[in-house]
Motif scaffolding. Sequence first.
Motif, PDB file in Angstrom:
ATOM      1  N   GLY A   1       3.089   7.285   3.638  1.00 29.45           N
ATOM      2  CA  GLY A   1       2.917   8.724   3.568  1.00 29.45           C
ATOM      3  C   GLY A   1       3.670   9.347   2.407  1.00 29.45           C
ATOM      4  O   GLY A   1       4.699   8.825   1.949  1.00 29.45           O
ATOM      5  N   ASP A   2       3.167  10.477   1.922  1.00 27.28           N
ATOM      6  CA  ASP A   2       3.783  11.151   0.789  1.00 27.28           C
ATOM      7  C   ASP A   2       5.221  11.571   1.080  1.00 27.28           C
ATOM      8  O   ASP A   2       6.063  11.575   0.175  1.00 27.28           O
ATOM      9  CB  ASP A   2       2.964  12.380   0.397  1.00 27.28           C
ATOM     10  CG  ASP A   2       1.663  12.017  -0.297  1.00 27.28           C
ATOM     11  OD1 ASP A   2       1.353  10.804  -0.406  1.00 27.28           O
ATOM     12  OD2 ASP A   2       0.950  12.942  -0.724  1.00 27.28           O
ATOM     13  N   ASP A   3       5.520  11.923   2.336  1.00 26.60           N
ATOM     14  CA  ASP A   3       6.879  12.347   2.668  1.00 26.60           C
ATOM     15  C   ASP A   3       7.869  11.215   2.412  1.00 26.60           C
ATOM     16  O   ASP A   3       8.969  11.448   1.891  1.00 26.60           O
ATOM     17  CB  ASP A   3       6.968  12.795   4.129  1.00 26.60           C
ATOM     18  CG  ASP A   3       6.327  14.147   4.372  1.00 26.60           C
ATOM     19  OD1 ASP A   3       6.025  14.844   3.380  1.00 26.60           O
ATOM     20  OD2 ASP A   3       6.123  14.505   5.543  1.00 26.60           O
ATOM     21  N   TRP A   4       7.472   9.995   2.756  1.00 26.22           N
ATOM     22  CA  TRP A   4       8.359   8.843   2.533  1.00 26.22           C
ATOM     23  C   TRP A   4       8.567   8.629   1.039  1.00 26.22           C
ATOM     24  O   TRP A   4       9.695   8.417   0.578  1.00 26.22           O
ATOM     25  CB  TRP A   4       7.775   7.591   3.174  1.00 26.22           C
ATOM     26  CG  TRP A   4       8.680   6.394   3.089  1.00 26.22           C
ATOM     27  CD1 TRP A   4       9.660   6.032   3.954  1.00 26.22           C
ATOM     28  CD2 TRP A   4       8.684   5.391   2.045  1.00 26.22           C
ATOM     29  NE1 TRP A   4      10.289   4.880   3.533  1.00 26.22           N
ATOM     30  CE2 TRP A   4       9.701   4.464   2.365  1.00 26.22           C
ATOM     31  CE3 TRP A   4       7.931   5.195   0.893  1.00 26.22           C
ATOM     32  CZ2 TRP A   4       9.979   3.349   1.561  1.00 26.22           C
ATOM     33  CZ3 TRP A   4       8.198   4.098   0.089  1.00 26.22           C
ATOM     34  CH2 TRP A   4       9.207   3.186   0.428  1.00 26.22           C
TER      35      TRP A   4
ATOM     36  N   TRP B   1      -3.371  -2.270 -10.609  1.00 29.66           N
ATOM     37  CA  TRP B   1      -2.348  -1.704  -9.732  1.00 29.66           C
ATOM     38  C   TRP B   1      -2.570  -0.204  -9.609  1.00 29.66           C
ATOM     39  O   TRP B   1      -2.943   0.461 -10.582  1.00 29.66           O
ATOM     40  CB  TRP B   1      -0.942  -1.942 -10.307  1.00 29.66           C
ATOM     41  CG  TRP B   1      -0.487  -3.366 -10.212  1.00 29.66           C
ATOM     42  CD1 TRP B   1      -0.886  -4.411 -11.003  1.00 29.66           C
ATOM     43  CD2 TRP B   1       0.451  -3.901  -9.277  1.00 29.66           C
ATOM     44  NE1 TRP B   1      -0.252  -5.558 -10.614  1.00 29.66           N
ATOM     45  CE2 TRP B   1       0.577  -5.274  -9.564  1.00 29.66           C
ATOM     46  CE3 TRP B   1       1.198  -3.346  -8.235  1.00 29.66           C
ATOM     47  CZ2 TRP B   1       1.417  -6.110  -8.830  1.00 29.66           C
ATOM     48  CZ3 TRP B   1       2.047  -4.173  -7.518  1.00 29.66           C
ATOM     49  CH2 TRP B   1       2.152  -5.539  -7.805  1.00 29.66           C
ATOM     50  N   ALA B   2      -2.331   0.333  -8.421  1.00 25.72           N
ATOM     51  CA  ALA B   2      -2.260   1.783  -8.232  1.00 25.72           C
ATOM     52  C   ALA B   2      -0.825   2.217  -8.511  1.00 25.72           C
ATOM     53  O   ALA B   2       0.124   1.516  -8.136  1.00 25.72           O
ATOM     54  CB  ALA B   2      -2.661   2.154  -6.813  1.00 25.72           C
ATOM     55  N   LEU B   3      -0.664   3.357  -9.152  1.00 21.44           N
ATOM     56  CA  LEU B   3       0.664   3.793  -9.583  1.00 21.44           C
ATOM     57  C   LEU B   3       0.806   5.293  -9.386  1.00 21.44           C
ATOM     58  O   LEU B   3      -0.072   6.075  -9.769  1.00 21.44           O
ATOM     59  CB  LEU B   3       0.862   3.440 -11.066  1.00 21.44           C
ATOM     60  CG  LEU B   3       2.169   3.873 -11.735  1.00 21.44           C
ATOM     61  CD1 LEU B   3       3.373   3.203 -11.079  1.00 21.44           C
ATOM     62  CD2 LEU B   3       2.126   3.538 -13.226  1.00 21.44           C
TER      63      LEU B   3
ATOM     64  N   PHE C   1       6.016   4.192  -7.797  1.00 17.65           N
ATOM     65  CA  PHE C   1       5.566   3.393  -6.657  1.00 17.65           C
ATOM     66  C   PHE C   1       4.239   2.757  -7.039  1.00 17.65           C
ATOM     67  O   PHE C   1       3.327   3.452  -7.516  1.00 17.65           O
ATOM     68  CB  PHE C   1       5.395   4.259  -5.412  1.00 17.65           C
ATOM     69  CG  PHE C   1       6.647   4.988  -5.003  1.00 17.65           C
ATOM     70  CD1 PHE C   1       7.571   4.400  -4.153  1.00 17.65           C
ATOM     71  CD2 PHE C   1       6.912   6.270  -5.473  1.00 17.65           C
ATOM     72  CE1 PHE C   1       8.734   5.068  -3.772  1.00 17.65           C
ATOM     73  CE2 PHE C   1       8.071   6.942  -5.111  1.00 17.65           C
ATOM     74  CZ  PHE C   1       8.984   6.341  -4.254  1.00 17.65           C
ATOM     75  N   ALA C   2       4.118   1.450  -6.846  1.00 22.41           N
ATOM     76  CA  ALA C   2       2.893   0.754  -7.249  1.00 22.41           C
ATOM     77  C   ALA C   2       2.504  -0.270  -6.190  1.00 22.41           C
ATOM     78  O   ALA C   2       3.363  -0.854  -5.517  1.00 22.41           O
ATOM     79  CB  ALA C   2       3.093   0.060  -8.598  1.00 22.41           C
ATOM     80  N   HIS C   3       1.199  -0.473  -6.038  1.00 20.22           N
ATOM     81  CA  HIS C   3       0.705  -1.565  -5.192  1.00 20.22           C
ATOM     82  C   HIS C   3      -0.506  -2.207  -5.844  1.00 20.22           C
ATOM     83  O   HIS C   3      -1.261  -1.548  -6.578  1.00 20.22           O
ATOM     84  CB  HIS C   3       0.398  -1.089  -3.759  1.00 20.22           C
ATOM     85  CG  HIS C   3      -0.798  -0.201  -3.626  1.00 20.22           C
ATOM     86  ND1 HIS C   3      -2.097  -0.674  -3.675  1.00 20.22           N
ATOM     87  CD2 HIS C   3      -0.911   1.129  -3.407  1.00 20.22           C
ATOM     88  CE1 HIS C   3      -2.940   0.322  -3.500  1.00 20.22           C
ATOM     89  NE2 HIS C   3      -2.241   1.435  -3.350  1.00 20.22           N
ATOM     90  N   PRO C   4      -0.720  -3.518  -5.601  1.00 23.86           N
ATOM     91  CA  PRO C   4      -1.846  -4.207  -6.237  1.00 23.86           C
ATOM     92  C   PRO C   4      -3.179  -3.744  -5.674  1.00 23.86           C
ATOM     93  O   PRO C   4      -3.288  -3.370  -4.498  1.00 23.86           O
ATOM     94  CB  PRO C   4      -1.591  -5.682  -5.914  1.00 23.86           C
ATOM     95  CG  PRO C   4      -0.725  -5.663  -4.695  1.00 23.86           C
ATOM     96  CD  PRO C   4       0.096  -4.409  -4.777  1.00 23.86           C
TER      97      PRO C   4
ATOM     98  N   SER D   1       0.884  -1.178   0.000  1.00 21.27           N
ATOM     99  CA  SER D   1       0.000   0.000   0.000  1.00 21.27           C
ATOM    100  C   SER D   1       0.911   1.215   0.000  1.00 21.27           C
ATOM    101  O   SER D   1       2.123   1.107   0.239  1.00 21.27           O
ATOM    102  CB  SER D   1      -0.922   0.018   1.220  1.00 21.27           C
ATOM    103  OG  SER D   1      -0.158   0.086   2.418  1.00 21.27           O
ATOM    104  N   PHE D   2       0.340   2.397  -0.279  1.00 26.65           N
ATOM    105  CA  PHE D   2       1.149   3.608  -0.281  1.00 26.65           C
ATOM    106  C   PHE D   2       1.339   4.111   1.144  1.00 26.65           C
ATOM    107  O   PHE D   2       0.344   4.359   1.857  1.00 26.65           O
ATOM    108  CB  PHE D   2       0.492   4.704  -1.110  1.00 26.65           C
ATOM    109  CG  PHE D   2       0.503   4.440  -2.592  1.00 26.65           C
ATOM    110  CD1 PHE D   2       1.633   3.952  -3.223  1.00 26.65           C
ATOM    111  CD2 PHE D   2      -0.622   4.695  -3.366  1.00 26.65           C
ATOM    112  CE1 PHE D   2       1.658   3.711  -4.587  1.00 26.65           C
ATOM    113  CE2 PHE D   2      -0.617   4.457  -4.728  1.00 26.65           C
ATOM    114  CZ  PHE D   2       0.524   3.956  -5.344  1.00 26.65           C
TER     115      PHE D   2
END
Length: 269
Positions: free
Chosen positions: A29-32, A59-61, A47-50, A26-27
């Motif tokens: 935080g944006d700072d990371w 996938w989210a990208l 950055f991607a997650h299923p 999963s995503f």
Amino acid sequence: MRIRIVDAFTDRPFAGNPAGVVLLDSFPGDDWLQNVALEVNHAETAFAHPLPAGGGADWALRWFTPTTEVRMCGHATLATAHVLHSTGRATGTIRFATLSGVLTATVAPDGSLTLDFPTAPLTPVDVPEGVEEALGAKILAAFDTGPDVGNPVMELADEQTVRALAPDIAALARTAERGIIATAAAQEPGGGYDFVSRCFFPNSGIDEDPVTGSAHTALAPFWSERLGRTHLTGLQASRRSGLVQVTHQGERTLLTGRAVTVIDGELHA
């Protein structure tokens, strides 16, 4: 976790455009995400997650430059699709949920990958004051490319002018809102490519982008109209260089290229 560096729009290492690729559950935080992109320090890190099965995408990208998140990125999407296919995480056509809507990537039997992206709208605009001087070349015409690409296409006199550009990057950052896409027709038709381009995005932390997939969603309709063909090949004439095959299909543009993984390591953060 694993992190890979993939050279996109090329079939050999140390050419094309390098992108970081990180597959997640999963995503965070944006700072990371931004800090990892800064650490990688390539034009973009993906950055991607299923996503759950049965939805509109697989996938989210997301894509980050060293300084900011961007709405669209072709080479890092190609790189992500390459990683998913080469590691067996995906087969066939992959659907990515992104800030630019659902984008797809399909692998061919020869290993090339084709991205299906929205075509950028082209609207004639005046050249911003100071940009021509910062670029160091006469600009024949300029076109806005809409919010997803976000950088204007600027037509120059010829291929040699594009190749010889040595812009004042600091001045370009002051005069261009984000950056510019400089382009011209190929000097010798039939030489393996139809047009050339170079992309300078100093206000996104990228002085010169080696090969810009998203720019070709604007270059495809631009050169398709001028050359009278829908299937074209663009050469991005940066130092690393790379080829993007484009197919203009009205509201959609297909971008085809290859990719190669050059680094596969562990991210300790």
